[in-house]
Motif scaffolding. Structure first.
Motif, PDB file in Angstrom:
ATOM      1  N   PHE A  49       0.817  -1.212   0.000  1.00 26.17           N
ATOM      2  CA  PHE A  49       0.000   0.000   0.000  1.00 26.17           C
ATOM      3  C   PHE A  49       0.854   1.268   0.000  1.00 26.17           C
ATOM      4  N   VAL A  50       1.939   1.301   0.797  1.00 23.29           N
ATOM      5  CA  VAL A  50       2.733   2.528   0.920  1.00 23.29           C
ATOM      6  C   VAL A  50       3.806   2.645  -0.170  1.00 23.29           C
ATOM      7  N   LYS A  51       3.855   1.656  -1.046  1.00 19.34           N
ATOM      8  CA  LYS A  51       4.852   1.722  -2.106  1.00 19.34           C
ATOM      9  C   LYS A  51       4.642   2.992  -2.939  1.00 19.34           C
ATOM     10  N   ASP A  52       5.727   3.739  -3.131  1.00 17.69           N
ATOM     11  CA  ASP A  52       5.737   4.992  -3.908  1.00 17.69           C
ATOM     12  C   ASP A  52       4.942   6.106  -3.222  1.00 17.69           C
ATOM     13  N   LYS A  53       4.611   5.946  -1.931  1.00 16.60           N
ATOM     14  CA  LYS A  53       3.884   7.004  -1.218  1.00 16.60           C
ATOM     15  C   LYS A  53       4.749   7.678  -0.157  1.00 16.60           C
ATOM     16  N   ALA A  54       5.973   7.218   0.041  1.00 19.33           N
ATOM     17  CA  ALA A  54       6.857   7.800   1.050  1.00 19.33           C
ATOM     18  C   ALA A  54       7.346   9.172   0.596  1.00 19.33           C
ATOM     19  N   LEU A  55       7.484  10.108   1.565  1.00 20.04           N
ATOM     20  CA  LEU A  55       7.910  11.484   1.286  1.00 20.04           C
ATOM     21  C   LEU A  55       9.307  11.771   1.822  1.00 20.04           C
ATOM     22  N   ASN A  56      10.054  10.745   2.172  1.00 17.18           N
ATOM     23  CA  ASN A  56      11.406  10.941   2.708  1.00 17.18           C
ATOM     24  C   ASN A  56      12.297  11.619   1.654  1.00 17.18           C
ATOM     25  N   ARG A  57      13.141  12.540   2.145  1.00 21.07           N
ATOM     26  CA  ARG A  57      14.063  13.252   1.267  1.00 21.07           C
ATOM     27  C   ARG A  57      15.496  12.946   1.678  1.00 21.07           C
ATOM     28  N   ALA A  58      16.310  12.635   0.690  1.00 21.27           N
ATOM     29  CA  ALA A  58      17.701  12.267   0.971  1.00 21.27           C
ATOM     30  C   ALA A  58      18.495  13.442   1.509  1.00 21.27           C
ATOM     31  N   ASP A  59      18.108  14.684   1.168  1.00 20.29           N
ATOM     32  CA  ASP A  59      18.871  15.854   1.592  1.00 20.29           C
ATOM     33  C   ASP A  59      18.330  16.477   2.882  1.00 20.29           C
ATOM     34  N   ALA A  60      17.355  15.812   3.534  1.00 20.07           N
ATOM     35  CA  ALA A  60      16.804  16.356   4.775  1.00 20.07           C
ATOM     36  C   ALA A  60      17.844  16.274   5.876  1.00 20.07           C
ATOM     37  N   GLU A  61      17.960  17.372   6.672  1.00 16.65           N
ATOM     38  CA  GLU A  61      19.003  17.445   7.687  1.00 16.65           C
ATOM     39  C   GLU A  61      18.463  17.558   9.109  1.00 16.65           C
ATOM     40  N   ILE A  62      17.181  17.801   9.298  1.00 12.13           N
ATOM     41  CA  ILE A  62      16.633  17.982  10.639  1.00 12.13           C
ATOM     42  C   ILE A  62      16.200  16.623  11.179  1.00 12.13           C
ATOM     43  N   ALA A  63      16.701  16.272  12.340  1.00 14.51           N
ATOM     44  CA  ALA A  63      16.339  14.988  12.963  1.00 14.51           C
ATOM     45  C   ALA A  63      15.104  15.180  13.846  1.00 14.51           C
ATOM     46  N   ARG A  64      14.058  14.487  13.491  1.00  8.93           N
ATOM     47  CA  ARG A  64      12.835  14.536  14.313  1.00  8.93           C
ATOM     48  C   ARG A  64      12.769  13.244  15.120  1.00  8.93           C
ATOM     49  N   HIS A  65      12.913  13.383  16.439  1.00 10.84           N
ATOM     50  CA  HIS A  65      12.916  12.206  17.310  1.00 10.84           C
ATOM     51  C   HIS A  65      11.489  11.870  17.744  1.00 10.84           C
ATOM     52  N   PHE A  66      11.290  10.627  18.056  1.00  9.56           N
ATOM     53  CA  PHE A  66       9.990  10.169  18.558  1.00  9.56           C
ATOM     54  C   PHE A  66      10.205   8.830  19.255  1.00  9.56           C
ATOM     55  N   GLU A  67       9.271   8.477  20.084  1.00  8.31           N
ATOM     56  CA  GLU A  67       9.356   7.206  20.817  1.00  8.31           C
ATOM     57  C   GLU A  67       8.484   6.159  20.127  1.00  8.31           C
TER      58      GLU A  67
END
Length: 212
Positions: A115-133
């Motif tokens: 279902f999520v194939k080709d729906k991801a919005l991750n960017r290779a040049d993103a530099e901000i780390a968003r942490h979560f538990e």
């Protein structure tokens, strides 16, 4: 009665009185006593000596019968057997359910991946780390400034697929939750107080040794 008078009466048609019938011989006289005829004397003597008569045809080689266990022992053994069988059935049923749940998880993960194939919005040049538990551990995903704002506003979310954390839209996240809820790694409620998610502040830094 004299012979002359007897003869005269016979001549007149009278019959001589019948002689009384001889009584039949008694059973003891006719056949002998049962004990004597059947060897009863010897058997009675054997009973007196042994204390009890032996049934005819019984072989001495068989020996005495084994005593039966008490009723209480039989009931206890039956109860143990029933409990052991019930525990075995419970283990089998628990294993069956475990295997069934594992099969359902595998199928759900496969559907989610498709279902999520080709729906991801991750960017290779993103530099901000968003942490979560997630899963009791601190995880992170790299986003850009606009993605961070949308993520904290609940417009974006994170799902875990095959060990990877994918950034997706809120609509995709909602559908992924119906497919396999355990894969939803980060879902922000914009109406919740900011203190409920201390990792939403980009200035919040987590040491690398605490990130798994």
């Amino acid at each position: 009665m004299s012979d002359t008078l007897r003869d005269q009466l016979l001549g007149l048609g009278f019959k001589a009185p019948a002689k009384p019938a001889k009584p039949p011989p008694r059973r003891d006289e006719r056949r002998g006593r049962p004990d004597e005829r059947r060897g009863g004397g010897k058997r009675a003597e054997s009973v007196r000596q042994d204390g009890a008569a032996r049934p005819p045809g019984r072989r001495d080689a068989q020996g005495p019968r084994k005593p039966r266990p008490p009723r209480e022992d039989i009931d206890l053994a039956k109860a143990y057997a029933i409990r052991a069988q019930r525990e075995k059935d419970e283990r089998i049923e628990a294993e069956r359910q475990r295997q069934e749940e594992a099969r359902l998880r595998r199928e759900a993960r496969a559907r989610l991946e498709a279902f999520v194939k080709d729906k991801a919005l991750n960017r290779a040049d993103a530099e901000i780390a968003r942490h979560f538990e997630y899963g009791g551990k601190i995880k992170r995903i790299h986003v850009d400034a606009e993605q961070l704002r949308a993520l904290n506003a609940g417009e974006l979310g994170v799902v875990q697929v095959n060990g990877r954390y994918l950034l997706v839209t809120a609509a995709v996240l909602a559908e992924a939750e119906t497919i396999f809820a355990q894969a939803v790694a980060l879902k922000v409620d914009p109406s919740a107080p900011a203190g409920d998610d201390p990792y939403s502040d980009p200035q919040y830094q987590v040491p690398d040794d605490l990130v798994w």
